[in-house]
Design a protein around this motif. Structure first.
Motif, PDB file in Angstrom:
ATOM      1  N   LEU A  79       0.866  -1.183   0.000  1.00 19.37           N
ATOM      2  CA  LEU A  79       0.000   0.000   0.000  1.00 19.37           C
ATOM      3  C   LEU A  79       0.896   1.225   0.000  1.00 19.37           C
ATOM      4  O   LEU A  79       2.029   1.190   0.494  1.00 19.37           O
ATOM      5  N   LYS A  80       0.383   2.307  -0.516  1.00 16.89           N
ATOM      6  CA  LYS A  80       1.122   3.560  -0.433  1.00 16.89           C
ATOM      7  C   LYS A  80       1.325   3.917   1.032  1.00 16.89           C
ATOM      8  O   LYS A  80       0.489   3.620   1.882  1.00 16.89           O
ATOM      9  N   SER A  81       2.425   4.590   1.323  1.00 17.46           N
ATOM     10  CA  SER A  81       2.775   4.893   2.715  1.00 17.46           C
ATOM     11  C   SER A  81       1.667   5.625   3.438  1.00 17.46           C
ATOM     12  O   SER A  81       1.422   5.402   4.623  1.00 17.46           O
ATOM     13  N   PHE A 141      -0.712   6.752  16.498  1.00 19.65           N
ATOM     14  CA  PHE A 141       0.436   7.661  16.415  1.00 19.65           C
ATOM     15  C   PHE A 141       1.484   7.308  17.477  1.00 19.65           C
ATOM     16  O   PHE A 141       2.684   7.247  17.187  1.00 19.65           O
ATOM     17  N   ILE A 142       1.055   7.038  18.712  1.00 18.57           N
ATOM     18  CA  ILE A 142       1.986   6.669  19.784  1.00 18.57           C
ATOM     19  C   ILE A 142       2.699   5.365  19.440  1.00 18.57           C
ATOM     20  O   ILE A 142       3.922   5.233  19.608  1.00 18.57           O
ATOM     21  N   PHE A 143       1.946   4.374  18.923  1.00 16.65           N
ATOM     22  CA  PHE A 143       2.544   3.084  18.568  1.00 16.65           C
ATOM     23  C   PHE A 143       3.518   3.212  17.398  1.00 16.65           C
ATOM     24  O   PHE A 143       4.428   2.395  17.259  1.00 16.65           O
ATOM     25  N   PHE A 221       4.086  10.620   8.797  1.00 14.19           N
ATOM     26  CA  PHE A 221       5.367  11.327   8.768  1.00 14.19           C
ATOM     27  C   PHE A 221       6.435  10.566   9.567  1.00 14.19           C
ATOM     28  O   PHE A 221       7.601  10.483   9.154  1.00 14.19           O
ATOM     29  N   ILE A 222       6.043  10.021  10.718  1.00 13.95           N
ATOM     30  CA  ILE A 222       6.974   9.240  11.536  1.00 13.95           C
ATOM     31  C   ILE A 222       7.450   8.009  10.763  1.00 13.95           C
ATOM     32  O   ILE A 222       8.640   7.658  10.772  1.00 13.95           O
ATOM     33  N   LYS A 223       6.510   7.362  10.090  1.00 13.35           N
ATOM     34  CA  LYS A 223       6.841   6.175   9.293  1.00 13.35           C
ATOM     35  C   LYS A 223       7.841   6.523   8.196  1.00 13.35           C
ATOM     36  O   LYS A 223       8.834   5.811   7.984  1.00 13.35           O
ATOM     37  N   GLU A 224       7.604   7.641   7.515  1.00 15.69           N
ATOM     38  CA  GLU A 224       8.512   8.064   6.453  1.00 15.69           C
ATOM     39  C   GLU A 224       9.878   8.439   7.015  1.00 15.69           C
ATOM     40  O   GLU A 224      10.919   8.173   6.399  1.00 15.69           O
ATOM     41  N   HIS A 225       9.886   9.058   8.193  1.00 20.07           N
ATOM     42  CA  HIS A 225      11.158   9.437   8.820  1.00 20.07           C
ATOM     43  C   HIS A 225      11.979   8.195   9.169  1.00 20.07           C
ATOM     44  O   HIS A 225      13.208   8.176   8.974  1.00 20.07           O
ATOM     45  N   TYR A 233      10.217  17.468  -0.939  1.00 18.38           N
ATOM     46  CA  TYR A 233       8.750  17.461  -1.076  1.00 18.38           C
ATOM     47  C   TYR A 233       8.081  17.108   0.246  1.00 18.38           C
ATOM     48  O   TYR A 233       7.097  17.743   0.654  1.00 18.38           O
ATOM     49  N   LEU A 234       8.641  16.107   0.968  1.00 20.56           N
ATOM     50  CA  LEU A 234       8.054  15.694   2.245  1.00 20.56           C
ATOM     51  C   LEU A 234       8.172  16.810   3.279  1.00 20.56           C
ATOM     52  O   LEU A 234       7.247  17.044   4.065  1.00 20.56           O
ATOM     53  N   LYS A 235       9.309  17.534   3.288  1.00 18.58           N
ATOM     54  CA  LYS A 235       9.487  18.634   4.225  1.00 18.58           C
ATOM     55  C   LYS A 235       8.475  19.743   3.964  1.00 18.58           C
ATOM     56  O   LYS A 235       7.886  20.312   4.894  1.00 18.58           O
TER      57      LYS A 235
END
Length: 743
Positions: A79-81, A141-143, A221-225, A233-235
């Motif tokens: 799946l897309k992120s 989000f916490i997980f 965003f956390i996942k991408e980081h 682009y993400l920034k």
């Protein structure tokens, strides 16, 4: 996506902790409502506010537990992120919906005990769905931040506990204004409160919806980081998202648009108030003195603030100011105008103290003022505001004259005080036959002022003739009397003197025929009797008995007594409008006993002994509903000229004070009915409608005391045991399917 969701649901279905969590969630909600508020022990209410209030604390362990189970699913799907957390979010959210559905058994069961506000149920469940959407997104989000599932569980539960209880912080210290604003902003439970009352708040709805999106995107965003994505682009996307969310939040916080779905529009300004406000030609200043500590102790005061602001919007001449009494240091000035602090106990780690708090309203108009000394909710707020503003702009008092024609020794001083507290100017007058004995004015000299008469023990033939003429010539009268008197101070013997008989004959003119009986009812008050002898009169150690006394009737909630009220040795009557029509009158019953009431006939004397009086009728045919209050209206007139309340003792000091721990609250409703009767006689129906606007019957009137135990067992079985059985059944079905699949 469909196959991925199946993977998540299968993971939940084969894990026994899923069923434990869902069952525990339902039990917590049910016991919190039924046991926590002592629903079956006399303190029960069909108001579902405490039911919905149990959802936020229930999710503290429930949601982290579900996310812990879902984290076992391998995320090896393509799946897309941005959609990577969507299947997990949807599966957990749908499982929450299932748990909410099972909790719906609580309001269903409550409806068998009394009336429930349907709008409160619908809006409350809609609100909890959005609440869960935001909370699920937050836990995901916490997980996504913490790798360890155990640590994530603890951290997410900790933060959920904070955002569900942070609004209680002002109870322990007085934070600055900016900190109080932050506390209310981040409190999920505080924002959910309006939904639990049947109000759809656009601001709170958008808050939960935006939080669900915000935390979901942060998890992305956390996942991408973690993947090492450091693209420009993400920034830019992060900055744009955070700026948009901040701007949206600022705009949303300034929205104060709410839709009142309650059946009586409890939180909206009525037409009657708008009509009064349209007559205001000079500035009206409303000052609301509110202590910050009270905001957290009683969230209902938030409704007071909101309603005052909505009220002021209806007229350009009306302004509202919220004042902190401690900050302004004006406690002494408030005391001088009759506003005093209400003491509450506050505590910290090392000490406890009593603090005076304020929640009072002062209305100023052309140099004159009116006050509402203490207000915690909006139950009577609109009525008090509109009545006091109307009194100020019309410069008119509300006089009422009272005649005590009873030989009852303890009198009616509490009734006098209650009338004055309700804004009436009480004038004590006398029967014409007693003029100059203690009071200089007889009631017939004030024909334009409504008259209240307590009792009939002192009536003369002349008094009856003058009273009849007073009514037929346009006078307004509220009479509270039986056609006899009870020796309450001694042996409770029933007497009927010549005066009582004259009063009884007077009522014939209005088509009211008293029965020659005493009225009993299955719905009655329990009295406390202490004795130091047995049935034979032999002395023994003192003992106390609690007895249901059928002659002290507890009227159930009905149209003209929305909270019910109490009657003491009442005498029911029949109505014959053919007789009333001779004087061009029409008599209509206002209050009724239950359909399980009956009459005690008179032999040598009425049986009034609590130990000897029959506790039920001798046969089913004797049970019926009887009228105990009626109004008489002249032809072509809308408002009554006479209200007869067939009991003088419901307003007496002794009976109002008797066993004050349980009966005083009930019997103050009879005084409230007395005030309502004056409004009816004065033709102030619109003002009366404001008073009863927010009165919703929350008593458990559908279940008798005798059946409450069986009903409690059935209710707890339905709301606690039945959900467990449903969960076990579903788990067993999935166990069989998995077993077949493995074979």
């Amino acid at each position: 996506m469909k196959s991925i969701l199946k993977r998540y649901f299968f993971n939940f279905a084969i894990n026994p902790f899923t069923y434990i969590l869902v069952s525990a969630f339902g039990i917590f909600i049910s016991l919190g409502f039924f046991v926590g508020q002592q629903f079956f022990l006399g303190a029960g209410s069909t108001d579902l506010h405490s039911f919905f209030s149990a959802f936020p604390p229930a999710c503290i362990l429930f949601l982290p537990g579900l996310i812990s189970i879902s984290s076992n699913v391998k995320k090896d799907f393509t799946l897309k992120s941005v959609f990577i957390f969507l299947p997990e979010f949807l599966s957990v959210f749908l499982l929450c919906c299932f748990a909410i559905f099972l909790s719906g058994l609580v309001p269903v069961c409550v409806s068998f005990f009394g009336d429930i506000e349907i709008s409160q149920v619908i809006i409350g469940f809609i609100g909890i769905l959005f609440y869960f959407a935001a909370a699920v997104s937050f836990v995901i989000f916490i997980f996504s931040i913490i790798k360890s599932a155990g640590a994530s569980f603890v951290v997410s539960a900790f933060f959920l506990a904070i955002i569900n209880s942070v609004h209680n912080i002002p109870l322990y210290f007085n934070p600055p204004e900016f900190l109080s604003a932050i506390i209310k902003f981040i409190s999920f439970a505080w924002r959910f409160d309006s939904f639990s009352k049947g109000i759809f708040s656009i601001s709170d709805f958008l808050f939960f919806a935006s939080c669900a999106v915000f935390f979901y995107v942060l998890a992305f965003f956390i996942k991408e980081h973690k993947k090492g994505n450091k693209s420009v682009y993400l920034k830019k996307l992060k900055r744009a998202f955070l700026f948009s969310f901040l701007l949206f939040t600022i705009v949303n916080e300034n929205l104060n648009f709410k839709i009142d779905f309650t059946s009586s529009k409890n939180f909206s300004v009525s037409k009657c108030s708008k009509k009064v406000l349209s007559q205001v030609e000079d500035p009206v200043s409303i000052s609301y003195y509110l202590s910050p500590k009270l905001k957290s102790l009683y969230p209902q005061v938030k409704d007071v603030t909101d309603f005052l602001q909505s009220y002021a919007v209806e007229s350009k001449q009306v302004s509202v100011e919220i004042i902190n009494p401690s900050k302004e240091n004006i406690a002494k000035k408030l005391s001088e105008i009759g506003i005093r602090g209400y003491p509450i106990r506050t505590s910290s780690a090392d000490s406890a103290s009593i603090t005076n708090v304020y929640s009072a309203i002062k209305i100023d108009y052309l140099g004159k003022s009116e006050t509402i000394p203490f207000v915690l909710n909006i139950s009577r707020l609109e009525f008090d505001l509109t009545r006091k503003i109307k009194s100020l702009i019309e410069e008119k008092e509300n006089p009422v004259q009272v005649v005590c024609a009873s030989s009852f020794a303890n009198g009616y001083s509490l009734a006098f005080q209650y009338l004055e507290a309700e804004g009436f100017s009480v004038i004590q007058t006398s029967l014409p036959s007693e003029k100059n004995s203690s009071v200089d004015i007889s009631f017939d000299e004030l024909s334009d002022i409504p008259l209240i008469i307590f009792g009939s023990d002192k009536f003369t033939k002349t008094d009856c003739k003058i009273l009849e003429k007073f009514i037929l010539n346009g006078g307004k009268v509220f009479i509270a009397s039986q056609p006899y008197s009870i020796d309450f101070e001694d042996n409770w013997f029933v007497k009927q003197n010549e005066s009582n008989q004259l009063f009884e004959r007077l009522m014939f003119t209005f088509g009211i025929y008293f029965k020659q009986t005493l009225t009993c009812d299955i719905s009655n008050l329990r009295i406390t009797m202490t004795s130091n002898s047995d049935v034979n009169g032999n002395k023994k150690s003192a003992h106390t008995e609690y007895i249901n006394y059928p002659l002290w009737i507890s009227l159930r909630a009905q149209e003209n007594a929305l909270s019910g009220l109490s009657l003491f040795w009442p005498c029911a009557f029949d109505i014959d409008n053919e007789v009333a029509e001779i004087e061009r009158l029409k008599t209509t019953p206002l209050l009724f006993t239950s359909n399980r009431s009956w009459q005690i006939p008179r032999t040598e004397n009425f049986i009034t002994n609590p130990f000897a009086v029959p506790k039920s009728a001798e046969s089913e045919e004797e049970y019926s509903t009887f009228a105990v209050c009626a109004s008489t209206t002249k032809e072509n007139e809308k408002n009554p000229s006479l209200i007869l309340f067939a009991d003088q003792y419901a307003f007496s000091d002794s009976l109002l004070s008797y066993n004050s721990n349980s009966i005083l609250d009930v019997d103050s409703r009879s005084l409230d009915f007395l005030c309502n009767g004056i409004f009816m006689l004065n033709g102030e129906d619109e003002l009366l409608s404001l008073k009863t606007k927010t009165t919703f019957n929350t008593t458990l009137y559908k279940i008798s005391n005798e059946n409450i135990r069986n009903a409690a067992i059935k209710t707890l079985f339905t709301t606690c045991v039945l959900p467990i059985f449903i969960n076990l059944t579903i788990g067993f079905v999935f166990f069989l399917k998995r077993r077949r699949f493995n074979k």
